[in-house]
Design a protein around this motif. Structure first.
Motif, PDB file in Angstrom:
ATOM      1  N   LYS A 122       0.241  -9.172   2.794  1.00 48.85           N
ATOM      2  CA  LYS A 122      -0.526  -9.616   1.637  1.00 48.85           C
ATOM      3  C   LYS A 122      -0.540  -8.514   0.580  1.00 48.85           C
ATOM      4  N   GLY A 123      -0.147  -8.872  -0.632  1.00 49.89           N
ATOM      5  CA  GLY A 123      -0.157  -7.895  -1.719  1.00 49.89           C
ATOM      6  C   GLY A 123       1.089  -7.029  -1.797  1.00 49.89           C
ATOM      7  N   VAL A 124       2.094  -7.322  -0.984  1.00 53.10           N
ATOM      8  CA  VAL A 124       3.340  -6.547  -1.024  1.00 53.10           C
ATOM      9  C   VAL A 124       4.293  -7.213  -2.015  1.00 53.10           C
ATOM     10  N   GLU A 125       4.916  -6.381  -2.860  1.00 55.67           N
ATOM     11  CA  GLU A 125       5.859  -6.880  -3.854  1.00 55.67           C
ATOM     12  C   GLU A 125       7.139  -6.070  -3.806  1.00 55.67           C
ATOM     13  N   TYR A 161       6.753  -2.271  -2.320  1.00 55.31           N
ATOM     14  CA  TYR A 161       5.519  -1.496  -2.465  1.00 55.31           C
ATOM     15  C   TYR A 161       4.299  -2.396  -2.365  1.00 55.31           C
ATOM     16  N   THR A 162       3.150  -1.754  -2.241  1.00 55.19           N
ATOM     17  CA  THR A 162       1.889  -2.472  -2.409  1.00 55.19           C
ATOM     18  C   THR A 162       1.009  -1.652  -3.339  1.00 55.19           C
ATOM     19  N   ARG A 185      -2.179  -2.940  -3.938  1.00 53.48           N
ATOM     20  CA  ARG A 185      -3.452  -3.617  -3.733  1.00 53.48           C
ATOM     21  C   ARG A 185      -4.554  -2.687  -3.226  1.00 53.48           C
ATOM     22  N   PHE A 191       3.967  -1.083   6.415  1.00 58.42           N
ATOM     23  CA  PHE A 191       2.770  -1.750   5.902  1.00 58.42           C
ATOM     24  C   PHE A 191       1.708  -1.849   6.992  1.00 58.42           C
TER      25      PHE A 191
END
Length: 105
Positions: free
Chosen positions: A46-49, A64-65, A67, A97
């Protein structure tokens, strides 16, 4: 900005133009803006791009994240060799992560 595992070394191994573009995009993210070309990576967390970099030398990715409140965390940086992101690259980012979420930096 925190680089996990060998992500900083991998980023430094990008060809010059791709490395500069990655740096510019990460700077934007650090300032609370969105990268020019990115996509969410919910399969990693969740929140990883993923920042997508297209260069004459090839296609590069920085996962990366942003968040978490204390920093932008670069999970993985690599050159993409095929249309789909390899299972190996996804697994590396997933492990990093998961470690980050457990408080292991």
């Amino acid at each position: 900005m925190q680089f996990l595992g060998d992500s900083l070394k991998s980023l430094r191994d990008f060809p010059g133009d791709a490395r500069q573009d990655a740096g510019r995009q990460l700077d934007k993210v650090q300032r609370g803006k969105q990268a020019d070309d990115f996509k969410p990576m919910p399969s990693i967390g969740k929140g990883v791009e993923e920042i997508r970099i297209w260069d004459d030398a090839g296609t590069f990715r920085v996962i990366y994240t942003a968040r978490l409140t204390d920093a932008v965390y670069v999970l993985h940086a690599f050159q993409k060799k095929t249309q789909a992101t390899s299972k190996r690259d996804i697994d590396i980012a997933k492990v990093r992560f998961a470690q980050l979420m457990r408080g292991e930096k």
